[in-house]
Design a protein around this motif. Structure first.
Motif, PDB file in Angstrom:
ATOM      1  N   GLY A  48      21.548  16.168 -21.221  1.00 41.42           N
ATOM      2  CA  GLY A  48      21.724  14.819 -21.726  1.00 41.42           C
ATOM      3  C   GLY A  48      20.428  14.049 -21.601  1.00 41.42           C
ATOM      4  N   ALA A  49      20.187  13.125 -22.511  1.00 41.53           N
ATOM      5  CA  ALA A  49      18.973  12.310 -22.446  1.00 41.53           C
ATOM      6  C   ALA A  49      18.875  11.664 -21.075  1.00 41.53           C
ATOM      7  CB  ALA A  49      18.991  11.251 -23.532  1.00 41.53           C
ATOM      8  N   GLY A  50      17.755  11.837 -20.436  1.00 36.07           N
ATOM      9  CA  GLY A  50      17.566  11.242 -19.121  1.00 36.07           C
ATOM     10  C   GLY A  50      17.641  12.218 -17.979  1.00 36.07           C
ATOM     11  N   GLY A  51      18.091  13.463 -18.248  1.00 32.73           N
ATOM     12  CA  GLY A  51      18.050  14.472 -17.201  1.00 32.73           C
ATOM     13  C   GLY A  51      19.374  15.014 -16.734  1.00 32.73           C
ATOM     14  N   ALA A  52      20.502  14.435 -17.158  1.00 28.95           N
ATOM     15  CA  ALA A  52      21.796  15.018 -16.796  1.00 28.95           C
ATOM     16  C   ALA A  52      21.923  16.390 -17.451  1.00 28.95           C
ATOM     17  CB  ALA A  52      22.931  14.112 -17.242  1.00 28.95           C
ATOM     18  N   LEU A  53      22.698  17.278 -16.814  1.00 27.16           N
ATOM     19  CA  LEU A  53      22.749  18.656 -17.306  1.00 27.16           C
ATOM     20  C   LEU A  53      23.986  19.369 -16.790  1.00 27.16           C
ATOM     21  CD1 LEU A  53      21.374  21.202 -18.595  1.00 27.16           C
ATOM     22  CD2 LEU A  53      20.267  21.563 -16.380  1.00 27.16           C
ATOM     23  N   GLY A  54      24.481  20.303 -17.591  1.00 30.11           N
ATOM     24  CA  GLY A  54      25.456  21.287 -17.135  1.00 30.11           C
ATOM     25  C   GLY A  54      25.169  22.592 -17.842  1.00 30.11           C
ATOM     26  N   PHE A  55      25.217  23.716 -17.115  1.00 26.84           N
ATOM     27  CA  PHE A  55      25.029  25.009 -17.770  1.00 26.84           C
ATOM     28  C   PHE A  55      25.678  26.110 -16.958  1.00 26.84           C
ATOM     29  CE2 PHE A  55      21.192  25.106 -15.034  1.00 26.84           C
ATOM     30  CZ  PHE A  55      21.198  26.412 -14.564  1.00 26.84           C
ATOM     31  N   ALA A  56      25.853  27.261 -17.606  1.00 22.97           N
ATOM     32  CA  ALA A  56      26.416  28.450 -16.965  1.00 22.97           C
ATOM     33  C   ALA A  56      25.519  29.648 -17.229  1.00 22.97           C
ATOM     34  CB  ALA A  56      27.816  28.736 -17.508  1.00 22.97           C
ATOM     35  N   ASP A  57      25.387  30.492 -16.208  1.00 19.10           N
ATOM     36  CA  ASP A  57      24.715  31.786 -16.328  1.00 19.10           C
ATOM     37  C   ASP A  57      25.716  32.838 -15.858  1.00 19.10           C
ATOM     38  OD1 ASP A  57      23.271  34.133 -16.032  1.00 19.10           O
ATOM     39  OD2 ASP A  57      21.500  33.167 -15.192  1.00 19.10           O
ATOM     40  N   PRO A  58      26.540  33.374 -16.765  1.00 24.13           N
ATOM     41  CA  PRO A  58      27.583  34.311 -16.351  1.00 24.13           C
ATOM     42  C   PRO A  58      27.056  35.574 -15.684  1.00 24.13           C
ATOM     43  CG  PRO A  58      28.058  33.441 -18.533  1.00 24.13           C
ATOM     44  CD  PRO A  58      26.655  33.019 -18.191  1.00 24.13           C
ATOM     45  N   GLU A  59      25.877  36.037 -16.096  1.00 26.62           N
ATOM     46  CA  GLU A  59      25.346  37.261 -15.500  1.00 26.62           C
ATOM     47  C   GLU A  59      25.075  37.093 -14.012  1.00 26.62           C
ATOM     48  OE1 GLU A  59      25.669  37.968 -19.485  1.00 26.62           O
ATOM     49  OE2 GLU A  59      24.571  36.273 -18.623  1.00 26.62           O
ATOM     50  N   ARG A  60      24.689  35.898 -13.597  1.00 32.58           N
ATOM     51  CA  ARG A  60      24.476  35.624 -12.178  1.00 32.58           C
ATOM     52  C   ARG A  60      25.680  34.930 -11.536  1.00 32.58           C
ATOM     53  NH1 ARG A  60      18.816  34.392 -13.680  1.00 32.58           N
ATOM     54  NH2 ARG A  60      17.456  35.937 -12.712  1.00 32.58           N
ATOM     55  N   GLY A  61      26.669  34.592 -12.344  1.00 33.87           N
ATOM     56  CA  GLY A  61      27.843  33.914 -11.812  1.00 33.87           C
ATOM     57  C   GLY A  61      27.576  32.488 -11.412  1.00 33.87           C
ATOM     58  N   ILE A  62      26.537  31.857 -11.995  1.00 31.01           N
ATOM     59  CA  ILE A  62      26.105  30.516 -11.590  1.00 31.01           C
ATOM     60  C   ILE A  62      26.551  29.462 -12.599  1.00 31.01           C
ATOM     61  CG2 ILE A  62      24.062  29.026 -11.333  1.00 31.01           C
ATOM     62  CD1 ILE A  62      24.590  30.714  -8.891  1.00 31.01           C
ATOM     63  N   ALA A  63      27.059  28.366 -12.073  1.00 31.94           N
ATOM     64  CA  ALA A  63      27.300  27.147 -12.849  1.00 31.94           C
ATOM     65  C   ALA A  63      26.595  26.009 -12.136  1.00 31.94           C
ATOM     66  CB  ALA A  63      28.783  26.862 -12.973  1.00 31.94           C
ATOM     67  N   PHE A  64      25.912  25.168 -12.893  1.00 31.00           N
ATOM     68  CA  PHE A  64      25.046  24.132 -12.313  1.00 31.00           C
ATOM     69  C   PHE A  64      25.254  22.820 -13.056  1.00 31.00           C
ATOM     70  CE2 PHE A  64      21.236  21.561 -12.573  1.00 31.00           C
ATOM     71  CZ  PHE A  64      20.709  21.563 -11.289  1.00 31.00           C
ATOM     72  N   SER A  65      25.206  21.716 -12.315  1.00 32.53           N
ATOM     73  CA  SER A  65      25.195  20.405 -12.959  1.00 32.53           C
ATOM     74  C   SER A  65      24.446  19.391 -12.107  1.00 32.53           C
ATOM     75  CB  SER A  65      26.609  19.900 -13.232  1.00 32.53           C
ATOM     76  OG  SER A  65      26.564  18.662 -13.943  1.00 32.53           O
ATOM     77  N   PHE A  66      23.834  18.442 -12.798  1.00 33.21           N
ATOM     78  CA  PHE A  66      23.060  17.369 -12.168  1.00 33.21           C
ATOM     79  C   PHE A  66      23.387  16.078 -12.893  1.00 33.21           C
ATOM     80  CE2 PHE A  66      18.802  15.085 -12.174  1.00 33.21           C
ATOM     81  CZ  PHE A  66      18.876  14.647 -10.861  1.00 33.21           C
ATOM     82  N   SER A  67      23.652  15.008 -12.138  1.00 34.85           N
ATOM     83  CA  SER A  67      24.012  13.722 -12.745  1.00 34.85           C
ATOM     84  C   SER A  67      23.272  12.581 -12.054  1.00 34.85           C
ATOM     85  CB  SER A  67      25.531  13.492 -12.659  1.00 34.85           C
ATOM     86  OG  SER A  67      25.984  13.565 -11.314  1.00 34.85           O
ATOM     87  N   PRO A  68      22.152  12.122 -12.624  1.00 35.62           N
ATOM     88  CA  PRO A  68      21.399  10.995 -12.059  1.00 35.62           C
ATOM     89  C   PRO A  68      21.709   9.689 -12.772  1.00 35.62           C
ATOM     90  CG  PRO A  68      20.058  12.085 -13.687  1.00 35.62           C
ATOM     91  CD  PRO A  68      21.427  12.770 -13.724  1.00 35.62           C
ATOM     92  N   ASN A  69      21.392   8.573 -12.128  1.00 31.56           N
ATOM     93  CA  ASN A  69      21.483   7.294 -12.846  1.00 31.56           C
ATOM     94  C   ASN A  69      20.128   6.830 -13.373  1.00 31.56           C
ATOM     95  OD1 ASN A  69      20.396   6.492 -10.388  1.00 31.56           O
ATOM     96  ND2 ASN A  69      21.998   5.003  -9.897  1.00 31.56           N
ATOM     97  N   PHE A  70      19.031   7.281 -12.762  1.00 31.83           N
ATOM     98  CA  PHE A  70      17.701   6.922 -13.233  1.00 31.83           C
ATOM     99  C   PHE A  70      17.226   8.003 -14.196  1.00 31.83           C
ATOM    100  CE2 PHE A  70      12.927   6.791 -12.174  1.00 31.83           C
ATOM    101  CZ  PHE A  70      12.677   5.882 -13.191  1.00 31.83           C
ATOM    102  N   MET A  71      17.079   7.635 -15.437  1.00 31.19           N
ATOM    103  CA  MET A  71      16.695   8.597 -16.457  1.00 31.19           C
ATOM    104  C   MET A  71      15.271   9.107 -16.213  1.00 31.19           C
ATOM    105  SD  MET A  71      18.338   6.619 -19.758  1.00 31.19           S
ATOM    106  CE  MET A  71      18.363   8.044 -20.861  1.00 31.19           C
ATOM    107  N   CYS A  72      15.007  10.306 -16.675  1.00 32.19           N
ATOM    108  CA  CYS A  72      13.681  10.891 -16.489  1.00 32.19           C
ATOM    109  C   CYS A  72      12.760  10.473 -17.631  1.00 32.19           C
ATOM    110  CB  CYS A  72      13.774  12.407 -16.411  1.00 32.19           C
ATOM    111  SG  CYS A  72      14.279  13.205 -17.965  1.00 32.19           S
ATOM    112  N   SER A  73      11.486  10.685 -17.443  1.00 29.36           N
ATOM    113  CA  SER A  73      10.517  10.467 -18.511  1.00 29.36           C
ATOM    114  C   SER A  73      10.322  11.772 -19.273  1.00 29.36           C
ATOM    115  CB  SER A  73       9.184   9.990 -17.928  1.00 29.36           C
ATOM    116  OG  SER A  73       8.652  10.981 -17.057  1.00 29.36           O
ATOM    117  N   GLY A  74       9.606  11.705 -20.371  1.00 30.34           N
ATOM    118  CA  GLY A  74       9.313  12.904 -21.143  1.00 30.34           C
ATOM    119  C   GLY A  74      10.437  13.279 -22.084  1.00 30.34           C
TER     120      GLY A  74
END
Length: 376
Positions: free
Chosen positions: A331-357
């Motif tokens: 998501g714009a600003g740096g929020a994210l969710g993803f899955a890597d089934p081969e490694r069995g990993i699910a990851f998410s990050f939810s900030p309130n301060f958006m990133c640059s770039g």
């Protein structure tokens, strides 16, 4: 102050999360990781609202921007799974008015795969972005910008409406109701569109970053992103307004936290089932993470790879690790969710301060690196 837990093997994630606050300008945020269907990291901390000094709590939610596009795609994929939508069928089979302006042959697969060339809603009146019916009518009248199927593009503004209206046409329920009843409630995830009073009370305001490439492009009416988002109300601090929070706009206004989105991707990483709840079949997940295109995006002019309703890993802008079939949605600003089934990993990050770039920023990238270092 940082709360929550991280298993010893994932101590590097806790360390980088703390470093985000100490060295990288983090204000308030949460990070969550599942491994093989088990929650191994669930951390939150910092300030939810700088104006009041309120701390980020376990149940704080925040706008995760385009993370919601993938949640909308899941709903369409679920209806495909249930035999109610055919992937290769024309959209107009389910949404007859869609056939206007040269769109009769555009398929569901092309819409989900970012190949429909419908990056604009030029007939939408200024300020009408949160008016579902107005957006639907605009997309019915919209002509493809180029020959559908010939070029991939991130449908930044329109994807959520396209997915959500397809769900409504086939199922009969509005998108927000379908999401709550068929995915969020069964799986037990705190992520919603069209917030109720309880959810409104728990929202951390978004803090814009003047260095955000995406926000600056949206604000520029001469850019492609600016043209795409021309119907967005230009009221001050719109992304924190009641209109935005209580409305339904799957392209960008889903509110939740890392715990919620990581749980959704944990199910996807486990073949579609988590704790006895199935949201998608493994075969549909495999279809969704099969590459449809890998090129310079026709909307953003950035290098992306795309499956069906999900981006595929393509560092440095979309860094889901080194597995090319890892899939998710930033998501714009740096929020994210993803899955890597081969490694069995699910990851998410939810900030309130958006990133640059233009990418996910150094705070999110550090957490992703630490996660994969922990399972190496």
């Amino acid at each position: 102050m940082i709360d929550g837990h991280a298993e010893d093997r994932f101590s590097a994630v806790r360390e980088e999360f703390a470093r985000n606050f100490a060295e990288r300008g983090e204000v308030g945020a949460a990070v969550c990781v599942y491994e093989n269907g088990r929650n191994v990291v669930d951390l939150w901390g910092g300030i939810a609202d700088p104006k009041t000094g309120a701390a980020w709590q376990r149940d704080t939610i925040v706008c995760m921007m385009s993370v919601g596009k993938a949640m909308a795609a899941i709903c369409v994929l679920q209806l495909i799974d249930r035999g109610k939508i055919e992937l290769g069928a024309p959209m107009a089979r389910y949404w007859p008015e869609f056939a206007q302006a040269g769109k009769a042959k555009i398929t569901v697969e092309q819409v989900l795969g970012g190949l429909a060339a419908l990056i604009y809603a030029e007939h939408a009146p200024p300020g009408s972005m949160m008016d579902w019916d107005a957006q639907v009518r605009a997309l019915e009248l919209q002509a493809p910008v180029w020959e559908p199927g010939t070029r991939g593009a991130y449908h930044s503004m329109t994807a959520g409406i396209l997915f959500g209206e397809l769900v409504r046409r086939v199922d009969g329920r509005t998108f927000d109701r379908y999401w709550r009843e068929e995915v969020a409630n069964p799986l037990g995830v705190d992520y919603a569109l069209g917030l109720n009073d309880d959810e409104m009370a728990r929202v951390a305001p978004m803090i814009p970053n003047p260095g955000s490439v995406t926000l600056n492009a949206i604000a520029d009416p001469t850019s492609k992103l600016g043209k795409a988002w021309r119907s967005m109300p230009r009221t001050p601090d719109f992304f924190n307004s009641d209109e935005y929070r209580r409305g339904v706009f799957p392209s960008g206004n889903g509110h939740g936290n890392a715990r919620a989105i990581a749980r959704v991707y944990a199910a996807l990483a486990q073949g579609g089932t988590l704790d006895g709840v199935t949201i998608l079949s493994s075969s549909v997940i495999e279809e969704a993470r099969t590459q449809r295109w890998d090129e310079i995006c026709g909307m953003t002019d950035r290098p992306f790879r795309y499956g069906l309703g999900f981006m595929l890993s393509k560092p440095p802008l979309v860094p889901f690790g080194d597995n090319p079939r890892a899939f998710g949605q930033p998501g714009a600003g740096g929020a994210l969710g993803f899955a890597d089934p081969e490694r069995g990993i699910a990851f998410s990050f939810s900030p309130n301060f958006m990133c640059s770039g233009a990418g996910l920023g150094d705070r999110c990238a550090a957490l992703i690196t630490a996660t994969f270092a922990s399972v190496a």
